[in-house]
Design a protein around this motif. Structure first.
Motif, mmCIF file in Angstrom:
data_model
loop_
_atom_site.group_PDB
_atom_site.id
_atom_site.type_symbol
_atom_site.label_atom_id
_atom_site.label_comp_id
_atom_site.label_asym_id
_atom_site.label_seq_id
_atom_site.Cartn_x
_atom_site.Cartn_y
_atom_site.Cartn_z
ATOM 1 N N GLU A 68 7.120 -13.500 -8.383
ATOM 2 C CA GLU A 68 6.200 -14.627 -8.219
ATOM 3 C C GLU A 68 4.841 -14.151 -7.717
ATOM 4 N N ASN A 69 4.864 -13.179 -6.808
ATOM 5 C CA ASN A 69 3.602 -12.602 -6.327
ATOM 6 C C ASN A 69 2.827 -11.961 -7.469
ATOM 7 N N ARG A 70 3.533 -11.216 -8.304
ATOM 8 C CA ARG A 70 2.859 -10.543 -9.419
ATOM 9 C C ARG A 70 2.257 -11.569 -10.379
ATOM 10 N N ALA A 71 2.960 -12.660 -10.605
ATOM 11 C CA ALA A 71 2.446 -13.715 -11.492
ATOM 12 C C ALA A 71 1.163 -14.313 -10.915
ATOM 13 N N LEU A 72 1.138 -14.504 -9.595
ATOM 14 C CA LEU A 72 -0.060 -15.023 -8.943
ATOM 15 C C LEU A 72 -1.218 -14.035 -9.085
ATOM 16 N N LEU A 73 -0.947 -12.773 -8.867
ATOM 17 C CA LEU A 73 -1.990 -11.743 -8.922
ATOM 18 C C LEU A 73 -2.540 -11.555 -10.331
ATOM 19 N N ARG A 74 -1.692 -11.766 -11.343
ATOM 20 C CA ARG A 74 -2.166 -11.632 -12.729
ATOM 21 C C ARG A 74 -3.139 -12.735 -13.111
ATOM 22 N N ARG A 75 -3.139 -13.824 -12.363
ATOM 23 C CA ARG A 75 -4.024 -14.952 -12.663
ATOM 24 C C ARG A 75 -5.436 -14.749 -12.109
ATOM 25 N N THR A 76 -5.641 -13.713 -11.322
ATOM 26 C CA THR A 76 -6.956 -13.460 -10.745
ATOM 27 C C THR A 76 -7.327 -12.001 -10.972
ATOM 28 N N LYS A 77 -8.507 -11.596 -10.534
ATOM 29 C CA LYS A 77 -8.939 -10.201 -10.687
ATOM 30 C C LYS A 77 -8.155 -9.331 -9.696
ATOM 31 N N THR A 78 -7.269 -8.507 -10.231
ATOM 32 C CA THR A 78 -6.449 -7.622 -9.396
ATOM 33 C C THR A 78 -6.553 -6.206 -9.927
ATOM 34 N N LEU A 79 -6.825 -5.261 -9.054
ATOM 35 C CA LEU A 79 -6.983 -3.857 -9.422
ATOM 36 C C LEU A 79 -5.971 -3.009 -8.664
ATOM 37 N N PHE A 80 -5.409 -2.051 -9.364
ATOM 38 C CA PHE A 80 -4.412 -1.134 -8.795
ATOM 39 C C PHE A 80 -5.078 0.181 -8.451
ATOM 40 N N LEU A 81 -5.142 0.508 -7.164
ATOM 41 C CA LEU A 81 -5.681 1.796 -6.717
ATOM 42 C C LEU A 81 -4.558 2.823 -6.718
ATOM 43 N N TYR A 82 -4.675 3.773 -7.646
ATOM 44 C CA TYR A 82 -3.619 4.775 -7.809
ATOM 45 C C TYR A 82 -4.002 6.078 -7.132
ATOM 46 N N ALA A 83 -3.026 6.678 -6.473
ATOM 47 C CA ALA A 83 -3.125 8.060 -5.983
ATOM 48 C C ALA A 83 -1.746 8.677 -6.156
ATOM 49 N N PRO A 84 -1.648 9.941 -6.568
ATOM 50 C CA PRO A 84 -0.343 10.578 -6.768
ATOM 51 C C PRO A 84 0.472 10.587 -5.479
ATOM 52 N N PRO A 85 1.789 10.435 -5.587
ATOM 53 C CA PRO A 85 2.636 10.410 -4.386
ATOM 54 C C PRO A 85 2.439 11.621 -3.482
ATOM 55 N N GLU A 86 2.258 12.795 -4.094
ATOM 56 C CA GLU A 86 2.083 14.001 -3.266
ATOM 57 C C GLU A 86 0.796 13.935 -2.439
ATOM 58 N N GLU A 87 -0.211 13.232 -2.957
ATOM 59 C CA GLU A 87 -1.449 13.046 -2.193
ATOM 60 C C GLU A 87 -1.250 12.004 -1.097
ATOM 61 N N LEU A 88 -0.490 10.960 -1.396
ATOM 62 C CA LEU A 88 -0.209 9.923 -0.400
ATOM 63 C C LEU A 88 0.541 10.493 0.794
ATOM 64 N N VAL A 89 1.456 11.408 0.529
ATOM 65 C CA VAL A 89 2.228 12.050 1.610
ATOM 66 C C VAL A 89 1.290 12.738 2.591
ATOM 67 N N GLN A 90 0.193 13.339 2.053
ATOM 68 C CA GLN A 90 -0.758 14.034 2.912
ATOM 69 C C GLN A 90 -1.636 13.044 3.692
ATOM 70 N N ARG A 91 -1.880 11.886 3.097
ATOM 71 C CA ARG A 91 -2.812 10.934 3.706
ATOM 72 C C ARG A 91 -2.197 10.105 4.839
ATOM 73 N N VAL A 92 -0.941 9.644 4.670
ATOM 74 C CA VAL A 92 -0.406 8.610 5.563
ATOM 75 C C VAL A 92 0.212 9.188 6.825
ATOM 76 N N THR A 93 0.290 8.309 7.838
ATOM 77 C CA THR A 93 1.087 8.591 9.030
ATOM 78 C C THR A 93 2.244 7.588 9.033
ATOM 79 N N VAL A 94 3.266 7.863 9.807
ATOM 80 C CA VAL A 94 4.431 6.964 9.844
ATOM 81 C C VAL A 94 4.232 5.823 10.841
ATOM 82 N N GLU A 95 3.148 5.885 11.619
ATOM 83 C CA GLU A 95 2.900 4.880 12.645
ATOM 84 C C GLU A 95 2.745 3.488 12.015
ATOM 85 N N ASN A 96 3.481 2.530 12.546
ATOM 86 C CA ASN A 96 3.460 1.132 12.086
ATOM 87 C C ASN A 96 3.793 1.009 10.596
ATOM 88 N N ARG A 97 4.611 1.936 10.089
ATOM 89 C CA ARG A 97 5.067 1.860 8.694
ATOM 90 C C ARG A 97 6.598 1.900 8.703
#
Length: 492
Positions: free
Chosen positions: A85-114
């Motif tokens: 249902e969320n995806r259907a709502l998002l498709r009705r408006t301007k929605t952009l997907f910011l992609y980064a490879p998983p291996e890059e995400l591993v370097q960027r994130v911390t586990v705090e509050n996740r």
């Protein structure tokens, strides 16, 4: 106007979203932060005390609320796409997907509050595999090879529909249009640079030639290559070459288009602020030779120029300020837009309303000057404001042109103040505004080397005086003939 950003944790949704909101004068909402504020506790505590299902319910309620709002940039939570249902709502408006490879995400994130990373950051790979098909439902922006400003520029460009800022027919057609850069896909042949291709390749047509960035392109080697490729493809006189890039690239493209087969169609899509407010307007095209800048060239007006201020957002720090200096120069000459300088924070954040107005004023003023003096024989010399000493700083300090012009303008105004030509009030105002744009002190340089450069300046005939433009009042520029060597007295 509104845009929703989706993507994995660490993909930059909040960072980019805030920048986009500041640029477009929109409200920014981070959905995770908004839920924390309403619930009075962190995401981690919500997961621990109320469970993930409760969090997803609150997330859906908030999404439904935000979908109804306008003038907003929304950074969604990474898992918002797991609900159909969320995806259907998002498709009705301007929605952009910011992609980064998983291996890059591993370097960027911390586990705090996740809470989803309670077992460690390697969990990202598993989460990606579960969600990647959901993200694929939205237009993707690959951030892996882009910096924050470059990513922000793409989001802004994707968000915008075309909005006309100004349109001019003489000395050649110029359209300043927010979102207008996307028209480039309809061009017959594009000359562009490697950096432009990296950022804006999705909009470029299939038929294009890539050249080096910056002044390096303006050599006979690259001229020869361009001619060879045009001959090889049997490029006809009736078609148009579009120069897509900064001032060096548009100079180069104009030179090629004006000489190949005695002239083919020519258009520009300037991507740097300096090119938008100056180089792309007026029909001067040139290449460098034997170590001398712009020594071989032509006067050939482009058939049309499409200027989209939004693409300047992608510029590196320093290069962006170069363009602001050039726009400041046009404000001094025209006397228009002085109030824009009262918002240095807005300029620093690249607010599109401010930048668009600076571009509009600069383009309209330069077009008027070029109409009076198309071949650079008289009044057009007013555009050399700050350039005599600016050239000295550019060569000796090896700094960008716009920064050098800022220093040159400050020192030339100081010289004219000492001569009693410029008032203390004008000197103080110019220096104050320049310091806001370029907060770098003017350096000391070797006077003997500076003298040598001045004596070899191609704009100054041997033994002659230089016609130095100066600001008499804001909006009134005059000329004073001075011995160029006298300017050395203000070089520390």
């Amino acid at each position: 106007m509104k845009v929703f950003l989706v993507g994995m944790m660490g993909s930059g949704k909040s960072t980019i979203g805030k920048k986009v909101a500041e640029i477009l004068d929109l409200q920014f909402v981070d959905m995770d932060e908004e839920i924390e504020k309403r619930e009075g506790k962190s995401i981690k505590r919500i997961f621990e005390e109320d469970g993930e299902d409760y969090f997803r319910l609150k997330e859906k309620e908030l999404l439904k609320e935000l979908i109804q709002k306008d003038n907003v940039v929304v950074s969604t939570g990474g898992g918002v796409v797991t609900d159909p249902e969320n995806r259907a709502l998002l498709r009705r408006t301007k929605t952009l997907f910011l992609y980064a490879p998983p291996e890059e995400l591993v370097q960027r994130v911390t586990v705090e509050n996740r809470p989803l990373l309670s077992e460690g950051k390697e969990k990202i790979y598993e989460i990606w595999e579960k969600r990647k098909s959901f993200y694929a439902e939205f237009k993707r922006i690959d951030t892996s090879k882009l910096n924050e400003w470059e990513t922000t520029a793409l989001v802004v460009l994707e968000t915008l529909d075309e909005i006309e800022v100004t349109s001019i027919e003489k000395p050649h057609r110029i359209e300043v249009v927010l979102g207008g850069f996307k028209r480039v896909k309809n061009e017959e042949l594009v000359f562009t640079t490697e950096r432009v291709e990296k950022i804006y390749g999705r909009y470029l047509p299939e038929r294009k030639l890539l050249f080096p960035d910056g002044e390096e392109v303006k050599t006979l080697e690259h001229v020869s290559r361009a001619y060879y490729e045009l001959v090889r493809m049997d490029f006809p006189r009736g078609e148009t070459i579009a120069g897509v890039g900064g001032g060096a690239l548009t100079d180069f493209t104009g030179f090629i288009a004006s000489t190949f087969k005695r002239g083919v169609g020519l258009s520009f899509y300037p991507t740097t602020l300096l090119a938008q407010v100056d180089a792309s307007v007026g029909g001067k095209n040139a290449i460098d030779f034997a170590g001398v800048k712009n020594v071989i060239g032509t006067f050939r007006m482009p058939d049309y120029v499409i200027i989209d201020p939004s693409v300047t957002i992608s510029m590196d720090e320093g290069r962006f300020e170069e363009g602001i200096v050039e726009a400041f120069k046009m404000i001094l000459i025209s006397g228009r837009g002085v109030d824009l300088l009262d918002d240095p924070k807005g300029i620093e954040k690249r607010n599109l309303k401010i930048i668009s107005e600076m571009v509009r004023i600069s383009v309209e003023e330069k077009a008027k000057i070029v109409m009076e003096d198309p071949y650079d024989m008289g009044i057009r010399h007013v555009l050399n404001l700050g350039h005599t000493l600016g050239h000295v700083y550019e060569m000796l300090e090896e700094i960008p042109h716009g920064i050098a012009v800022a220093w040159g303008l400050e020192k030339e105004t100081m010289y004219l103040y000492r001569r009693g030509v410029v008032s203390k009030k004008i000197l103080k105002w110019i220096v104050e505004k320049l310091k806001q744009i370029v907060p770098i002190p003017v350096p000391s340089v070797d006077k003997e080397r500076a003298k040598e450069l001045i004596l070899n300046d191609k704009k100054i005939l041997k033994g002659s005086k230089v016609r130095l433009p100066y600001v008499k009042e804001i909006g009134k520029v005059d000329f004073l003939e001075v011995d160029p060597l006298d300017l050395l007295e203000v070089i520390d």
